[in-house]
Design a protein around this motif. Structure first.
Motif, PDB file in Angstrom:
ATOM      1  N   THR A 800       0.838  -1.204   0.000  1.00  0.00           N
ATOM      2  CA  THR A 800       0.000   0.000   0.000  1.00  0.00           C
ATOM      3  C   THR A 800       0.874   1.256   0.000  1.00  0.00           C
ATOM      4  O   THR A 800       2.024   1.238   0.445  1.00  0.00           O
ATOM      5  CB  THR A 800      -0.911   0.024   1.241  1.00  0.00           C
ATOM      6  N   LYS A 802       2.074   4.459   1.513  1.00  0.00           N
ATOM      7  CA  LYS A 802       2.149   4.908   2.900  1.00  0.00           C
ATOM      8  C   LYS A 802       2.194   6.441   3.016  1.00  0.00           C
ATOM      9  O   LYS A 802       1.843   6.987   4.066  1.00  0.00           O
ATOM     10  CB  LYS A 802       3.397   4.323   3.584  1.00  0.00           C
ATOM     11  N   GLY A 819      -2.903   4.388   1.573  1.00  0.00           N
ATOM     12  CA  GLY A 819      -3.592   3.194   2.051  1.00  0.00           C
ATOM     13  C   GLY A 819      -4.154   2.348   0.926  1.00  0.00           C
ATOM     14  O   GLY A 819      -4.662   1.247   1.165  1.00  0.00           O
ATOM     15  N   ARG A 898      -6.746  -4.497   7.632  1.00  0.00           N
ATOM     16  CA  ARG A 898      -6.505  -3.526   6.562  1.00  0.00           C
ATOM     17  C   ARG A 898      -5.865  -2.243   7.081  1.00  0.00           C
ATOM     18  O   ARG A 898      -5.836  -1.982   8.301  1.00  0.00           O
ATOM     19  CB  ARG A 898      -7.834  -3.185   5.885  1.00  0.00           C
ATOM     20  N   TRP A 899      -5.401  -1.446   6.136  1.00  0.00           N
ATOM     21  CA  TRP A 899      -4.856  -0.116   6.457  1.00  0.00           C
ATOM     22  C   TRP A 899      -5.980   0.772   6.978  1.00  0.00           C
ATOM     23  O   TRP A 899      -7.034   0.920   6.333  1.00  0.00           O
ATOM     24  CB  TRP A 899      -4.252   0.495   5.187  1.00  0.00           C
ATOM     25  N   ASN A 904      -3.685   1.485  11.804  1.00  0.00           N
ATOM     26  CA  ASN A 904      -2.882   0.397  11.221  1.00  0.00           C
ATOM     27  C   ASN A 904      -2.258   0.862   9.910  1.00  0.00           C
ATOM     28  O   ASN A 904      -2.510   0.303   8.851  1.00  0.00           O
ATOM     29  CB  ASN A 904      -3.785  -0.823  10.990  1.00  0.00           C
ATOM     30  N   GLU A 905      -1.444   1.891   9.984  1.00  0.00           N
ATOM     31  CA  GLU A 905      -0.909   2.524   8.782  1.00  0.00           C
ATOM     32  C   GLU A 905       0.304   1.815   8.193  1.00  0.00           C
ATOM     33  O   GLU A 905       0.845   2.259   7.179  1.00  0.00           O
ATOM     34  CB  GLU A 905      -0.566   3.997   9.069  1.00  0.00           C
ATOM     35  N   THR A 906       0.739   0.737   8.806  1.00  0.00           N
ATOM     36  CA  THR A 906       1.835  -0.049   8.227  1.00  0.00           C
ATOM     37  C   THR A 906       1.326  -1.247   7.425  1.00  0.00           C
ATOM     38  O   THR A 906       2.109  -1.982   6.823  1.00  0.00           O
ATOM     39  CB  THR A 906       2.779  -0.561   9.331  1.00  0.00           C
ATOM     40  N   SER A 907       0.027  -1.452   7.413  1.00  0.00           N
ATOM     41  CA  SER A 907      -0.538  -2.624   6.746  1.00  0.00           C
ATOM     42  C   SER A 907      -0.395  -2.525   5.223  1.00  0.00           C
ATOM     43  O   SER A 907      -0.533  -1.445   4.638  1.00  0.00           O
ATOM     44  CB  SER A 907      -2.020  -2.764   7.112  1.00  0.00           C
ATOM     45  N   ASP A 908      -0.154  -3.663   4.602  1.00  0.00           N
ATOM     46  CA  ASP A 908      -0.114  -3.742   3.143  1.00  0.00           C
ATOM     47  C   ASP A 908      -1.419  -4.269   2.573  1.00  0.00           C
ATOM     48  O   ASP A 908      -1.505  -4.579   1.378  1.00  0.00           O
ATOM     49  CB  ASP A 908       1.042  -4.643   2.690  1.00  0.00           C
ATOM     50  N   ARG A 911      -6.843  -0.166   2.248  1.00  0.00           N
ATOM     51  CA  ARG A 911      -7.914   0.405   3.039  1.00  0.00           C
ATOM     52  C   ARG A 911      -9.250   0.172   2.339  1.00  0.00           C
ATOM     53  O   ARG A 911      -9.307  -0.111   1.138  1.00  0.00           O
ATOM     54  CB  ARG A 911      -7.682   1.893   3.249  1.00  0.00           C
TER      55      ARG A 911
END
Length: 1015
Positions: A800, A802, A819, A898-899, A904-908, A911
């Motif tokens: 995603t 960032k 996201g 999910r983002w 949870n801004e490190t999720s791939d 969003r």
């Protein structure tokens, strides 16, 4: 007076005869003194016989001067003249020739020792009592070089079988089936063969084994031989009854996000907006698409699933006499699938008879009659997985079926309504029979003629009631009828000559086969009511009525020959050739010749190996030859016509236009194959090993080439002979007797195979697009020169975005969001499309195989079989919507991670929202590892001892068994079962469009309890 004298004389001779009858007893042993149970003892020239008991003892009535004949498989038959003694003990000698495994090959048999070809053999003990409707479902992992993959778990559903890889693109990749000598074709319906009727299956793989079948051997040949009475004890027939019951449940159920998690995701998705800076924002002030307070959820998968059942009963009568043997069987099979509304009910009858009319003449027949009904799956399981939302109720408040998507309000099918109301089934009747006469013309020279026929009638009934929620114009009915007929006549001469050091076997023959297909259909719409269903199509609106019919025919005539030469059993040579002519090609291209040569060296027969205490078998073999593939539909070389309407003199009239453009100049696909093999046996053959290396190249590939412009009404492509493909690989088979003593035995068998596929040429093209998944993702598979057949392609997923800087650096402002998904832009044009596609993998596994262990302790045996596959990739079609949350469709539970801004801004994992209406390309996210290991079968058998007691007076044998199937699965694949989805042909190029998973009918876990008795 004379009459009295005659009666006295008859009485006298009768008393003499009675006095001459003796009760003979004895013990039968082998040369080491071990008793031989089950030896057949026959008074020669009569039907009086018996069988030795467990300790080798026998008892029989015979007169002085009669001859007792002792016969036992693997031993030389022995004759003993009866004298005045009443105890006759005998010793049988092992027959070395008979001890070697006998395998069926094309138009004959051979011992394994004398075989120069690569042939895999599977005996009946592997197949019996498995709870499957089709034999292909029981073959997985059993034979090297043979990949068997279930298409889905639907009752009666077939499997995809690939023998040494794909050899064709637009042609055929399925093996040829030969049933008791009858060439049944590549599309033979295996639902019509009772698995428990099969004596053996041989799979022909290399050129010397295949070229005897010429133009139909390129994809391998599967020979199925059913049981007969040969080898049974003469006299009283054996009656066997086998019954088992199974229960099934869905294995590896697909997981779908439901409940509150789904509601939250969808609301968040519809609250997404680009925001004032254009990089993405979740605006909580926007209205919710689903009200958490009032929304209820439905588990649709749980609703359509049920506990499946199987009931199977076999009854057979087997017998043997001096001049005839027979096997007669009946079978009833009934399966209710793990999805409601699906099932299979089948009745099967078989009779196999061989009669020796005289010392020189014998005849026989194999006949099989089957009728079954398949309840086609009423629900689209993949559609439930992807599109039937958990927030949709089954019924509306008024009690009627729901019919719309809760978010989009679009009209959709209701799975529960489909199960209750839809009518969709097939009725199939098949007769396949093959009769023969064989005459010994002279010593070592015999003639055999066979005449066979296969008749198939299929009726498909379909009715959609007007009360289905999506039906707005009343009911719809359709009937399809299809009748196929195949007639085969084969005539062969066999000459066998055995001299002191030389052996020669010569086969020559002529065959002729004609196939016909006739089809009709009729349909009508707008039925005023649903009372008679499809049984009176005239009730539909006449303006909607449609009828149609079709006809096809093909003929194949062939000359064939084979020469086997052996010198001192050391050096073996085989020459094979077949000259085929097919009606599907135009004049000038109808005939082709397919030769092969094979040689083998039995090193263990050499003098320098005579003193070896370790090596019992040591064979080196090799072969090279050419086989073919027709791969062309009937009448392909002719222009066909299609109906149309036009205006003539002011009136609408029927007319015809050119339908398909003829494919001129076509010829056979030819496959050239090299095979090198090694066979070893150690320690009195307690360890046997077999290895093969093969390389086969198919040339003159049949490719559907796109036409420029619209040439005919139906023509967008034309078949041409273009391109080539190569398959190469290794096959390894290992069998061991690990432990063997009086009470316990442990045997193991392991098969491992690998195949590397490579496209060599595509008429100068770099690649050909193969398949689109239909989810706006663009092309997802290709035929690429230098790559496997086929190959998955798509963009590389990078995770995603960032930061806004990443979006700006990629030139994606206004098109991508923080996201949201990020892909590798291969050509740097800031657009993600087919130009950015890279090779992502192939559905061809690196290797596959099976591992079987059998443990026997006295009368108890345990059979454990694993099979698996490693290295195949699977294209998960569902990822396009379930991972990105696009549209009003279901999502996977993975989106819970999910983002989320500030959380949870490190999720791939993207969003919720950016992908709702945006194009998402096929990508590496779609590709999953399809490797797996499965505990395929676990079977426990108990042979009840019957030496004495009440049961022994009723039964000659009694066996209890319990079997578990598909009990365990080890895999990382996320969409249910990787095997179910491994070979799923879609649009594009037919049988090579494989490896696409979208959530097919689920596989089942099965527990079976059975009983088999013999009288």
């Amino acid at each position: 007076m004379n009459l009295k004298r005659m009666l006295l004389l008859l009485l006298f001779f009768s008393m003499v005869s009675l006095q001459a009858q003796q009760n003979l007893t004895g013990t039968i042993t082998d040369e080491s003194g071990q008793p031989l149970p089950g030896v057949n003892v026959l008074v020669k020239g009569t039907t009086v016989g018996t069988v030795a008991d467990f300790d080798g003892n026998y008892s029989i009535e015979a007169s002085e001067g009669a001859t007792l004949e002792f016969s036992y498989l693997g031993f030389v038959t022995k004759s003993v003249l009866v004298g005045s003694e009443t105890i006759i003990n005998t010793v049988l000698q092992e027959d070395v020739a008979l001890l070697d495994e006998v395998v069926v090959i094309g138009y004959g048999t051979s011992t394994k020792k004398d075989l120069v070809s690569s042939v895999s053999s599977i005996k009946s003990d592997v197949l019996e009592n498995q709870p499957v409707a089709r034999v292909d479902q029981a073959l997985q992992g059993r034979a090297t070089g043979v990949e068997v993959t279930s298409n889905n778990g639907t009752p009666g559903s077939g499997s995809t079988i690939r023998i040494r890889g794909n050899s064709s693109i637009n042609g055929n990749n399925d093996p040829l089936y030969v049933i008791d000598g009858f060439i049944a074709g590549t599309g033979f319906n295996l639902n019509t063969i009772n698995v428990n009727d099969i004596a053996s299956i041989e799979i022909l793989k290399d050129a010397t084994a295949l070229s005897i079948y010429g133009t139909r051997g390129a994809s391998g040949v599967i020979l199925i031989t059913t049981k007969n009475g040969k080898g049974m004890a003469p006299g009283k027939p054996v009656v066997a009854i086998n019954h088992y019951q199974s229960i099934q449940e869905t294995a590896n159920r697909i997981d779908i996000l439901g409940g509150q998690g789904f509601v939250d995701y969808k609301n968040e998705s519809y609250q997404f907006t680009p925001g004032p800076d254009g990089f993405g924002l979740t605006d909580s002030s926007l209205p919710l698409v689903l009200n958490p307070e009032t929304t209820t959820t439905t588990d649709w998968l749980d609703l359509v699933e049920q506990t499946g059942t199987i009931s199977n009963t076999d009854v057979s009568v087997t017998g043997n006499s001096e001049n005839a043997n027979y096997f007669i069987s009946g079978n009833y099979f009934n399966q209710k699938g793990v999805l409601r509304g699906s099932g299979l009910e089948r009745v099967n009858f078989r009779t196999n008879l061989d009669v020796r009319v005289s010392d020189r003449f014998k005849t026989g027949i194999r006949a099989n009659i089957t009728h079954y009904k398949i309840e086609n799956n009423k629900v689209n399981y993949g559609n439930i997985v992807s599109s039937v939302l958990p927030t949709r109720p089954v019924y509306l408040e008024d009690g009627s079926f729901s019919f719309e998507n809760p978010i989009s309000a679009g009209l959709e099918r209701n799975p529960e309504a489909d199960i209750q109301l839809r009518v969709d089934h097939d009725l199939v009747t098949q007769v396949i029979t093959n009769a023969y006469v064989e005459y010994e013309i002279a010593k070592n020279l015999s003639f055999k003629s066979t005449f066979g026929a296969q008749l198939n009638y299929v009726k498909q009934n379909n009715y959609l009631p007007g009360i289905l929620p999506e039906r707005v114009n009343g009911g719809f009915g359709r009937i399809n009828n299809n009748f196929t007929k195949s007639i085969l006549n084969e005539n062969t001469l066999n000459y066998n000559l055995d001299l002191d050091d030389h052996s020669i076997k010569v086969l020559g023959g002529f065959t002729w086969q004609k196939d016909n297909n006739e089809s009709t259909f009729s349909e009508a719409d707008q039925f005023p009511n649903d009372v008679v269903l499809f049984n009176n199509l005239a009730l539909g609106d006449a303006s909607t009525a449609v009828v149609g019919s079709g006809y096809g025919q093909r003929t194949l005539s062939s000359f064939l020959g084979r020469v086997n030469y052996g010198y001192k059993s050391k050096y073996l040579l085989t020459l094979v050739g077949r000259y085929d002519g097919s009606s599907v090609f135009e004049t000038g291209n109808k005939y082709a010749f397919f030769p092969s040569i094979g040689a083998a060296w039995n090193v263990d027969e050499e003098d320098f190996m005579a003193d070896s205490d370790v090596i019992d078998r040591f064979k080196i073999r090799g072969s090279y030859g050419i086989v073919g593939e027709q791969g062309v539909a009937a009448y392909n070389s002719l222009a066909t016509y299609s109906n149309t309407t036009t205006v003539f003199n002011g009136s609408l009239v029927n007319g015809v236009v050119v339908g398909d453009v003829p494919s001129s100049g076509l010829t056979w696909e030819t496959t050239k194959q090299l095979d090198l093999g090694l066979e070893l046996g150690f320690f009195n053959n307690r360890i046997t090993f077999e290895a093969d290396y093969y390389k086969k190249t198919t040339e003159d590939l049949l490719l559907a080439v796109a036409l420029s412009g619209q040439v005919g009404a139906n023509s967008t492509t034309q078949l041409q002979n273009l391109g080539s493909v190569q398959n190469s690989g290794f096959e390894f088979g290992l069998n061991t007797i690990n432990v063997e003593n009086d009470n316990f035995q442990w045997e193991s068998s392991l098969s491992i195979s690998s195949n590397k596929s490579e496209i060599l040429e595509l008429d100068g093209q770099e690649y050909i697009s193969l398949q689109s998944t239909g989810n706006q993702g663009g092309n997802s598979a290709r035929l690429i020169v230098g790559e496997a057949l086929p190959t998955f392609v798509g963009a590389k997923y990078l995770g995603t975005y960032k930061t806004a800087d990443e979006i700006i650096a990629d030139g994606r402002e206004g098109r991508s969001f923080i996201g949201g998904p990020r892909y590798e832009d291969v050509n740097g044009d800031s657009n993600i499309n087919d130009e950015d596609s890279v090779v992502l993998g192939s559905p061809i596994p690196d290797f596959y195989g099976g591992f079987r262990n059998t443990f026997t302790y006295k009368d108890l045996s345990l059979d454990v079989f694993f099979h698996g596959s490693y290295g195949a990739e699977i294209y998960n079609v569902r990822t396009q919507t379930a991972y990105f949350g696009r549209g009003e469709q279901n999502v996977d539970p993975i989106v819970l991670d999910r983002w989320v801004a500030g959380v949870n801004e490190t999720s791939d994992i993207p969003r919720a929202g950016p992908s709702n209406s945006l194009f998402n390309p096929n990508s590496s996210l779609n590709i999953e590892d399809g490797s797996y290991i499965r505990l395929k079968t676990l079977s426990l058998n108990y042979n009840v001892p019957l030496e004495s007691g009440a049961l022994s007076e009723v039964f000659s044998s009694l066996n209890l068994y319990v079997t578990g199937t598909n009990l365990l699965l080890f895999t990382d694949f996320t969409l249910g079962d990787p095997e179910v989805n491994n070979f799923t042909a879609g649009s594009g190029l037919g049988s090579v469009s494989q490896g696409f998973a979208s959530g097919q009918y689920p596989y089942a876990k099965t527990i079976t309890l059975g009983l088999k008795v013999e009288f």
